[in-house]
Write a protein that holds these residues in place. Structure first.
Motif: not given
Length: 148
Positions: A22-28, A9-16
């Motif tokens: 932040c999602t990566a940090i939370v998931v890990v 979604r970040a790559e396709s411009g749907q999010s930042t």
């Protein structure tokens, strides 16, 4: 998969990109914390889960970094059957544990034999279970789509 969706979604411009980071940090943090907190009590098992998860995240990062480059055919094949490997390997481990037992230390010859059985078995499950299931899913989705 959740992290992959956030990156997509970040790559396709749907999010930042900030949201994806932040999602990566939370998931890990959640995955490592859960493995540490709720492991079965064995230090080895906790460590194995944490290392396995971190290696999966690292593999995802490497794949992401090299996604626009030519990938060796054998690696593409391994990626193709990876879901079958994910589903079949615990069953095969349970079968081997129940028949020949589990050794206290690693035996390279037994590990090689395990992979020599696992890879062809996963190739078969991909070809005769996973691929037909995907084709059926695409057909159902095609039929369900409403015409514009």
């Amino acid at each position: 998969m959740f992290l992959g969706t956030a990156v997509y979604r970040a790559e396709s411009g749907q999010s930042t990109c900030r949201y994806a980071a932040c999602t990566a940090i939370v998931v890990v943090a959640c995955a490592v914390g859960a493995a540490y907190s709720y492991g079965d009590g064995s230090h080895f098992t906790r460590r194995a889960w944490i290392v396995s998860f971190l290696l999966a995240v690292f593999t995802f990062g490497v794949g992401l970094a090299f996604r626009r480059r030519l990938i060796p055919r054998w690696l593409t094949w391994l990626g193709t059957i990876s879901y079958s490997v994910y589903l079949v390997h615990p069953v095969l481990l349970a079968v081997t544990d129940g028949t020949i037992g589990r050794w206290r230390e690693n035996k390279p010859l037994l590990e090689l034999a395990f992979y020599a059985v696992l890879m062809p078995l996963c190739m078969l499950t991909y070809r005769y279970v996973e691929a037909p299931g995907q084709a059926l899913g695409r057909e159902v989705a095609r039929r369900v789509r409403r015409p514009s």
